[in-house]
Enzyme design. Structure first.
Site, PDB file in Angstrom:
ATOM      1  N   CYS A 156      52.570  81.007  36.432  1.00 20.16           N
ATOM      2  CA  CYS A 156      51.928  82.171  36.024  1.00 20.16           C
ATOM      3  C   CYS A 156      52.838  83.261  35.360  1.00 20.16           C
ATOM      4  O   CYS A 156      53.963  82.983  35.694  1.00 20.16           O
ATOM      5  CB  CYS A 156      50.949  82.857  37.053  1.00 20.16           C
ATOM      6  SG  CYS A 156      49.981  81.438  37.777  1.00 20.16           S
ATOM      7  N   LYS A 194      54.438  62.829  24.829  1.00 16.04           N
ATOM      8  CA  LYS A 194      54.323  63.677  23.554  1.00 16.04           C
ATOM      9  C   LYS A 194      52.612  63.455  23.113  1.00 16.04           C
ATOM     10  O   LYS A 194      51.692  64.436  23.042  1.00 16.04           O
ATOM     11  CB  LYS A 194      55.086  63.484  22.271  1.00 16.04           C
ATOM     12  CG  LYS A 194      56.421  64.392  22.378  1.00 16.04           C
ATOM     13  CD  LYS A 194      56.265  65.852  22.285  1.00 16.04           C
ATOM     14  CE  LYS A 194      57.322  66.617  23.202  1.00 16.04           C
ATOM     15  NZ  LYS A 194      57.435  66.310  24.579  1.00 16.04           N
ATOM     16  N   GLU A 213      50.206  64.754  26.159  1.00 16.70           N
ATOM     17  CA  GLU A 213      49.980  66.194  26.178  1.00 16.70           C
ATOM     18  C   GLU A 213      49.515  66.983  24.987  1.00 16.70           C
ATOM     19  O   GLU A 213      48.952  67.944  25.119  1.00 16.70           O
ATOM     20  CB  GLU A 213      51.394  66.842  26.731  1.00 16.70           C
ATOM     21  CG  GLU A 213      52.542  66.696  25.590  1.00 16.70           C
ATOM     22  CD  GLU A 213      53.772  67.508  26.169  1.00 16.70           C
ATOM     23  OE1 GLU A 213      53.392  68.404  27.079  1.00 16.70           O
ATOM     24  OE2 GLU A 213      54.834  66.982  25.903  1.00 16.70           O
ATOM     25  N   GLU A 226      59.356  59.252  25.987  1.00 20.19           N
ATOM     26  CA  GLU A 226      58.988  60.705  25.208  1.00 20.19           C
ATOM     27  C   GLU A 226      57.766  60.736  24.245  1.00 20.19           C
ATOM     28  O   GLU A 226      57.029  61.523  24.343  1.00 20.19           O
ATOM     29  CB  GLU A 226      60.428  61.188  24.977  1.00 20.19           C
ATOM     30  CG  GLU A 226      60.437  62.462  24.005  1.00 20.19           C
ATOM     31  CD  GLU A 226      59.741  63.624  25.034  1.00 20.19           C
ATOM     32  OE1 GLU A 226      59.839  63.607  26.365  1.00 20.19           O
ATOM     33  OE2 GLU A 226      59.457  64.867  24.401  1.00 20.19           O
ATOM     34  N   ASN A 249      52.787  84.870  41.238  1.00 19.05           N
ATOM     35  CA  ASN A 249      53.311  83.646  40.708  1.00 19.05           C
ATOM     36  C   ASN A 249      53.599  82.846  41.757  1.00 19.05           C
ATOM     37  O   ASN A 249      54.661  83.229  42.362  1.00 19.05           O
ATOM     38  CB  ASN A 249      54.061  83.786  39.618  1.00 19.05           C
ATOM     39  CG  ASN A 249      54.564  82.308  39.153  1.00 19.05           C
ATOM     40  OD1 ASN A 249      53.846  81.474  39.087  1.00 19.05           O
ATOM     41  ND2 ASN A 249      55.846  82.262  38.455  1.00 19.05           N
ATOM     42  N   GLY A 250      52.954  81.601  42.062  1.00 19.42           N
ATOM     43  CA  GLY A 250      53.725  80.663  43.043  1.00 19.42           C
ATOM     44  C   GLY A 250      52.418  80.142  43.895  1.00 19.42           C
ATOM     45  O   GLY A 250      51.208  80.247  43.597  1.00 19.42           O
ATOM     46  N   TRP A 288      48.047  80.183  35.481  1.00 19.07           N
ATOM     47  CA  TRP A 288      47.573  78.772  35.283  1.00 19.07           C
ATOM     48  C   TRP A 288      47.323  78.353  36.534  1.00 19.07           C
ATOM     49  O   TRP A 288      47.877  78.506  37.704  1.00 19.07           O
ATOM     50  CB  TRP A 288      48.997  77.952  34.966  1.00 19.07           C
ATOM     51  CG  TRP A 288      49.034  76.744  34.656  1.00 19.07           C
ATOM     52  CD1 TRP A 288      48.708  76.129  33.680  1.00 19.07           C
ATOM     53  CD2 TRP A 288      49.018  75.604  35.756  1.00 19.07           C
ATOM     54  NE1 TRP A 288      48.556  74.750  33.874  1.00 19.07           N
ATOM     55  CE2 TRP A 288      48.730  74.449  35.389  1.00 19.07           C
ATOM     56  CE3 TRP A 288      49.487  75.516  37.163  1.00 19.07           C
ATOM     57  CZ2 TRP A 288      49.013  73.274  35.806  1.00 19.07           C
ATOM     58  CZ3 TRP A 288      49.260  74.523  37.801  1.00 19.07           C
ATOM     59  CH2 TRP A 288      49.333  72.901  37.206  1.00 19.07           C
ATOM     60  N   LYS A 344      54.212  76.211  29.575  1.00 12.83           N
ATOM     61  CA  LYS A 344      55.704  75.940  28.957  1.00 12.83           C
ATOM     62  C   LYS A 344      56.670  75.907  30.337  1.00 12.83           C
ATOM     63  O   LYS A 344      57.428  75.172  30.236  1.00 12.83           O
ATOM     64  CB  LYS A 344      56.008  77.098  28.110  1.00 12.83           C
ATOM     65  CG  LYS A 344      57.365  76.806  27.306  1.00 12.83           C
ATOM     66  CD  LYS A 344      57.405  75.506  26.546  1.00 12.83           C
ATOM     67  CE  LYS A 344      58.675  75.355  25.956  1.00 12.83           C
ATOM     68  NZ  LYS A 344      58.892  74.113  25.336  1.00 12.83           N
ATOM     69  N   ARG A 380      53.631  80.797  30.065  1.00 14.90           N
ATOM     70  CA  ARG A 380      53.594  80.283  31.511  1.00 14.90           C
ATOM     71  C   ARG A 380      52.225  79.868  31.926  1.00 14.90           C
ATOM     72  O   ARG A 380      52.049  79.423  33.028  1.00 14.90           O
ATOM     73  CB  ARG A 380      54.367  81.541  32.318  1.00 14.90           C
ATOM     74  CG  ARG A 380      55.502  82.053  31.746  1.00 14.90           C
ATOM     75  CD  ARG A 380      56.046  83.029  32.726  1.00 14.90           C
ATOM     76  NE  ARG A 380      56.508  82.544  33.728  1.00 14.90           N
ATOM     77  CZ  ARG A 380      57.666  82.251  34.496  1.00 14.90           C
ATOM     78  NH1 ARG A 380      58.378  82.264  33.589  1.00 14.90           N
ATOM     79  NH2 ARG A 380      57.813  81.848  35.443  1.00 14.90           N
ATOM     80  N   HIS A 433      55.195  41.089  32.326  1.00 15.46           N
ATOM     81  CA  HIS A 433      55.051  41.146  33.835  1.00 15.46           C
ATOM     82  C   HIS A 433      53.723  41.825  34.181  1.00 15.46           C
ATOM     83  O   HIS A 433      53.723  42.407  35.379  1.00 15.46           O
ATOM     84  CB  HIS A 433      56.220  41.695  34.431  1.00 15.46           C
ATOM     85  CG  HIS A 433      57.421  40.693  34.250  1.00 15.46           C
ATOM     86  ND1 HIS A 433      57.722  39.532  34.456  1.00 15.46           N
ATOM     87  CD2 HIS A 433      58.672  41.143  33.198  1.00 15.46           C
ATOM     88  CE1 HIS A 433      58.876  39.319  34.127  1.00 15.46           C
ATOM     89  NE2 HIS A 433      59.445  40.147  33.332  1.00 15.46           N
TER      90      HIS A 433
END
Ligand code: AGP
Length: 606
Positions: free
Chosen positions: A2, A482, A485, A478, A98-99, A74, A601, A27, A501
């Protein structure tokens, strides 16, 4: 993950708080809120959604007051809602946090028994009632100390009090917190980015410390309440360009910026006159390091995997790459000739920071590869290698990924040369090739039109696979991340040789599969794996590099060819069409590209 901000001033603060919250939205952006103090009364306003919504709402109610706190959320405990938005207030105290308070249930039970009435589902609200409870029988400082000792978990706090007309308390444990100094006003913020528009003079709290801000004074205290002094740092003048310009999204801008950011990074590290890589006063002799441990999260972890490949190819060092949230709970063997490299765009990721803290506590050699040089991870590392990408605002990391890989490549090449594991001729040749990279990245951006036409098959797919071998496997991971998300499509990066496999069972008729097969030493094997998925109905998007050789395989749905460059550097070019694929898929689905759902972010909670 946050964002918090606080301002105590000789003038009304609500608009400055709102402006800082806009800079903190990266954030978290589930909800936002503000509280100010006016004539002994706490006025709080909060709402679900973006800061803009909050701004529109409070513009109608004229929030006055020269002391205030603000928050962008968040969600960790409690759904995104107005009720769960911060600040959380009692009649006498208002808090932004925040936390995560890990013992919130125990504390809530204790406080309810004391008669406190809770309104929200959040862990944060226990802080409000705990400090309110202690203030009944203690002065302010004692109450703060008692509260901080009771809390377990991580927090960055901003607190204002009905009976303290110009005062803000800030406290830090595990989540970053900065103090800014202004004319007749002082600031509290989750990071320097939130405060940059108001001041360039910053101090940072360390874990366990708290501060008392007034408009003309700032005092810092350690966890025992002993007064301490703090250095005042001047923020780096590397002012980034924080707006989108003509681009529709920050992500689009940041993808297109890559030729420039790569060039800036090359210029920072390559001494063209002496044809050498300059590692900026690297503090250790090469014989003091015999093992390198690379640590990061998400995209940063993928750059760790890429670096592991390069270190293995270029040196005889013992190399490993770890996901930070896994590393910190493993039974690690801390040896003095280990070097731990922490990769983080924001430099604030809680899992990566916790892994760094563990290594610092074991007196290990620590180095960080970051984009924010004032960040917590940078400040707590023995040595920092900046990636010089300028602010990356889009939640999905693009230019920072290439920047991380580039700095790690410089590092592996330089170390190989210092350890005499590559000769001068090879070293100089590779440096020469690096100078070509910005232009080749620019040329590879032109694959966008080809990629745009591929998106339709991805946006309607139930899921997709991204396959690669060797240096292409981290890029497969990667590319899949992308797409996940941004377009919220299930996508899995997988070693191409592993499909037989088990995961081959996933392949259905028409399933889009990205096969990354540059003409390197893995090419033939990967093409065979490609044929295995085509034979089972997959629609293959093949990413390879330009060549006159015919690709010996029919039924490839689409081929995208990137520019040619030495094998070591192909991953930089191959990444670009995958960034574009995710971007255009999300665009077609109409999703919020710069702020995808459920994400933020900088992940500053564990
Ligand atoms: C990147 O696209 C993701 N949004 C995410 O995985 C990110 O890479 C990760 O959270 C690590 O962030 P950092 O680099 O700031 O530490």
């Amino acid at each position: 993950m946050c964002g918090i901000v606080g301002i105590t001033s000789n003038k009304p603060v609500s608009s400055s708080i709102i402006n800082s919250l806009k800079k903190l939205e990266y954030r978290g952006y589930d909800s936002a809120g503000i509280a100010t103090l006016l004539e002994g009364k706490i006025n709080e306003f909060k709402c679900e959604g973006r800061v803009k919504t909050l701004e529109n709402n409070i513009s109608k109610i004229k929030m006055l007051g020269t002391v205030g706190i603000g928050h962008v959320r968040w969600a960790t405990h409690g759904v995104p809602s107005t009720l769960n938005a911060h600040p959380h207030s009692s009649e006498s105290v208002s808090v932004v946090h925040n936390g995560i308070i890990e013992n919130s249930s125990t504390l809530k039970k204790f406080l309810v028994e004391k008669g406190h009435i809770f309104k929200s589902q959040t862990d944060t609200e226990v802080i409000v009632h705990l400090i309110t409870e202690y203030l009944k029988d203690n002065d302010l400082k004692t109450s703060i100390l008692k509260m901080l000792k009771k809390l377990h978990g991580s927090f960055a706090l901003g607190i204002i009090f009905k009976d303290e007309p110009d005062l803000i308390i800030g406290a830090r444990r595990g989540s970053p917190l900065a103090v800014g100094y202004g004319p007749n006003e002082n600031y509290l913020g989750s990071d320097s980015y939130a405060l940059k528009s108001m001041t360039n003079k910053i101090s940072y709290l360390n874990d366990g410390e708290f501060c008392v801000l007034k408009k003309n004074s700032v005092d810092f205290f350690d966890e025992n309440g002993k007064k301490i002094n703090k250095k005042i740092l001047e923020l780096s003048s590397e002012e980034g360009n924080y707006d989108k310009g003509d681009y529709k999204h920050f992500m689009a801008k940041e993808i297109e910026e890559q030729p420039t950011t790569i060039k800036n990074c090359v210029n920072e590290y390559i001494d063209k006159i002496n044809k050498d890589i300059n590692l900026l006063n690297f503090p250790w002799k090469q014989n003091e390091i015999n093992s390198i441990k690379l640590i990061g999260c998400g995209t940063a972890y993928h750059s760790c995997l890429m670096a592991k490949h390069w270190f293995e190819q270029l040196t005889d060092l013992d190399i490993s790459a770890d996901i930070a949230s896994e590393f910190r709970y493993r039974k690690n063997k801390f040896k003095k000739d280990n070097l731990y490299i922490f990769v983080s765009q924001s430099g604030e990721t809680a899992d990566t920071f916790a892994a760094l803290d563990l290594c610092n506590k074991n007196d290990m050699k620590t180095c960080s590869v970051v984009n924010v040089v004032e960040s917590s991870i940078a400040r707590d590392s023995n040595f920092v290698l900046p990636i010089h990408c300028g602010p990356e605002i889009g939640v999905a990391s693009t230019k920072a990924f290439l920047g991380q890989m580039l700095v790690l490549y410089f590092f592996s090449l330089k170390l190989a040369y210092l350890r005499k594991e590559i000769n001068k001729e090879k070293y100089l040749k590779k440096i020469q090739t690096l100078l070509k990279l910005p232009d080749l990245v620019k040329k590879t951006l032109e694959t966008e039109t080809q990629i745009q036409s591929s998106c339709n098959s991805f946006v309607d797919a139930k899921g997709s696979m991204f396959l690669g071998r060797g240096a292409s496997f981290p890029i497969a991971l990667e590319g899949a991340l992308k797409l996940k998300e941004l377009a919220y499509i299930h996508a899995e990066g997988y070693p191409a040789g592993e499909m037989k496999h088990g995961p081959l069972a996933l392949i259905e008729n028409g399933m889009p599969v990205v096969v990354i097969a540059p003409r390197d030493k893995y090419y033939n094997k990967t093409i065979s794996n490609m044929q295995e998925v085509i034979a089972r109905g997959a629609k293959v998007l093949l990413i390879t590099n330009k060549s006159n050789d015919e690709i010996l395989s029919e039924n490839i749905w689409q081929t995208v060819e990137v520019e040619n460059i030495e094998d070591d550097l192909l991953p930089f070019l191959i990444t670009i069409p995958l960034q574009k694929l995710a971007y255009h898929s999300a665009l077609k689905k109409g999703y919020d590209i710069d702020k995808p759902r459920n994400l933020a972010k900088s992940v500053t909670v564990e």
